[in-house]
Design an enzyme around this catalytic site. Structure first.
Site, short mmCIF file in Angstrom:
data_model
loop_
_atom_site.label_atom_id
_atom_site.label_comp_id
_atom_site.label_asym_id
_atom_site.label_seq_id
_atom_site.Cartn_x
_atom_site.Cartn_y
_atom_site.Cartn_z
N ARG A 7 -12.06 85.30 -58.78
CA ARG A 7 -10.60 85.46 -58.71
C ARG A 7 -9.98 84.11 -59.01
NH1 ARG A 7 -6.72 88.55 -54.42
NH2 ARG A 7 -7.63 90.25 -55.59
N HIS A 49 -6.15 92.86 -63.46
CA HIS A 49 -6.82 93.20 -62.20
C HIS A 49 -7.59 94.50 -62.44
CE1 HIS A 49 -7.82 93.04 -58.11
NE2 HIS A 49 -6.64 93.21 -57.52
N GLN A 106 -8.92 96.84 -59.61
CA GLN A 106 -7.81 97.56 -58.97
C GLN A 106 -7.46 98.81 -59.76
OE1 GLN A 106 -5.91 96.55 -56.04
NE2 GLN A 106 -5.34 98.68 -56.30
N ASP A 141 4.23 96.87 -57.19
CA ASP A 141 3.48 95.68 -56.74
C ASP A 141 4.53 94.61 -56.41
OD1 ASP A 141 1.53 93.73 -56.28
OD2 ASP A 141 1.18 93.34 -58.41
N CYS A 161 -0.88 98.30 -54.78
CA CYS A 161 -2.20 97.67 -54.66
C CYS A 161 -2.36 96.90 -53.35
CB CYS A 161 -2.44 96.75 -55.85
SG CYS A 161 -1.19 95.47 -56.03
N ARG A 211 -11.21 100.99 -53.48
CA ARG A 211 -11.74 99.74 -54.02
C ARG A 211 -13.22 99.61 -53.68
NH1 ARG A 211 -8.33 95.45 -54.96
NH2 ARG A 211 -10.20 94.65 -55.98
#
Ligand code: CP
Ligand code: NVA
Length: 318
Positions: free
Chosen positions: A114, A141, A144, A235, A275, A303
């Site tokens: 990340r 992402h 996700q 988001d 998310c 996830r």
């Protein structure tokens, strides 16, 4: 006739040893096979033991869901995770990436990274001899997006032909949602304030991958975007690394809050996705998060299941 497990294994076997850096790294068939495997793992119909393989996490940004879901996924696959926090490793003191990547490849079987720039993760993938997974960059992402579409599939059964709206910032989450949606035949509408649309390169990529009949639309009108959709997604308005813009963005995005009034304009059975982490009262109201249309916590759970499937595929454990 080929068994279900055999079908999934043959579709996923080409992924062994691959990187997962962008949503565009998978085909529609592979994504659907990952969904099947994730569902089997989730329902307890399948157990996979990879035999003590090791995942290295290199996270330069904060994380709760991604970090913990990868750790638990690896534990359930009979493996372990090493958390290589850049602050306590030599990464934070400037050790060259090409050295770090080659050394870690000698200890770990897979790396999840990340960071900020997509180029950094691409460089890790270049120098590493083990699979590299994008655990979020400023650009994408992709893990996700897999969990997001698994959640929509669980709700509606079929993904092809569904229409979803993403309301807010044209950020990493929006980019992966567009690209992955294109591959799956989903119509994706993105509504952002003027100047916050997804970059042309991501839009072009999504459109180039779109299945016949599926569309990717960009608008600056959130009300228009959500009309008749089956899922509304939002988001945060300021992503990690954009903290300084937070106050200014609050004003610019004020009309893009996913509130009860906006939700009413979608289909009656539309679901709400985010998310997480969420800023309640900014991009989404508390009432919408807690409403019976919210699937936000199932989305977070997924996830774990989809990443377990992904790790099994990249490590060739099927
Ligand atoms: N959704 C998500 O990636 O959450 P974290 O930042 O907590 O990992
Ligand atoms: N767009 C957000 C997603 C967090 C999971 C960020 O990058 O901070």
């Amino acid at each position: 006739m080929e068994s279900v497990a055999g079908g999934v294994a043959s579709k996923l076997s080409p992924l062994k040893g691959n990187n997962f850096l962008s949503s565009s790294d998978l085909t529609q068939d592979q994504i659907n096979a990952l969904f099947d495997l994730a569902t089997q793992l989730k329902n307890g119909d399948r157990r996979i033991d990879l035999g003590n393989r090791v995942l290295g996490l290199i996270f330069s940004k904060a994380s709760t869901r991604t970090r913990v879901s990868f750790q638990v996924a690896m534990a359930r696959l009979g493996g372990q995770t090493i958390d290589l926090n850049p602050q306590i490793s030599q990464v934070g003191r400037g050790e060259p990436l090409e050295d770090t990547a080659r050394v870690l490849s000698r200890y770990c079987d897979v790396l999840a990274i990340r960071t900020f720039a997509q180029q950094e993760i691409n460089n890790y993938a270049f120098w590493s001899s083990v699979p590299v997974i994008n655990a979020l960059t400023d650009s994408e992402h992709p893990c996700q997006a897999l969990a997001d579409y698994l959640t929509i599939k669980e709700e509606f059964g079929e993904l092809k032909g569904q229409t979803i709206a993403y309301v807010g910032d044209g950020n990493n989450v929006a980019n992966s949602l567009m690209i992955c949606g294109s591959l799956l035949g989903v119509n994706v509408r993105i509504a952002t304030p003027v100047g916050f649309e997804p970059k042309d390169s991501f839009l072009a990529k999504a459109r180039s991958l779109a299945l016949p009949g599926s569309t990717i639309e960009i608008t600056n009108d959130p009300r228009d975007a959500v009309k008749g959709v089956n899922a509304i997604y939002t988001d945060v308005w300021a992503s990690m690394g954009q903290e300084k813009e937070q106050i200014q963005r609050r004003k610019l995005f004020a009309d893009f809050c996913l509130n009860e009034e906006l939700l009413c304009k979608a289909n009656k059975n539309a679901i709400v996705l985010h998310c997480l982490p969420a800023h309640r009262g900014e991009e989404i109201t508390n009432g919408v998060i807690e409403s019976n249309q919210s699937r936000i916590f199932s989305q977070a759970e997924n996830r774990l299941h989809i990443q377990q499937a992904l790790l099994a595929a990249l490590l060739g454990g099927l």
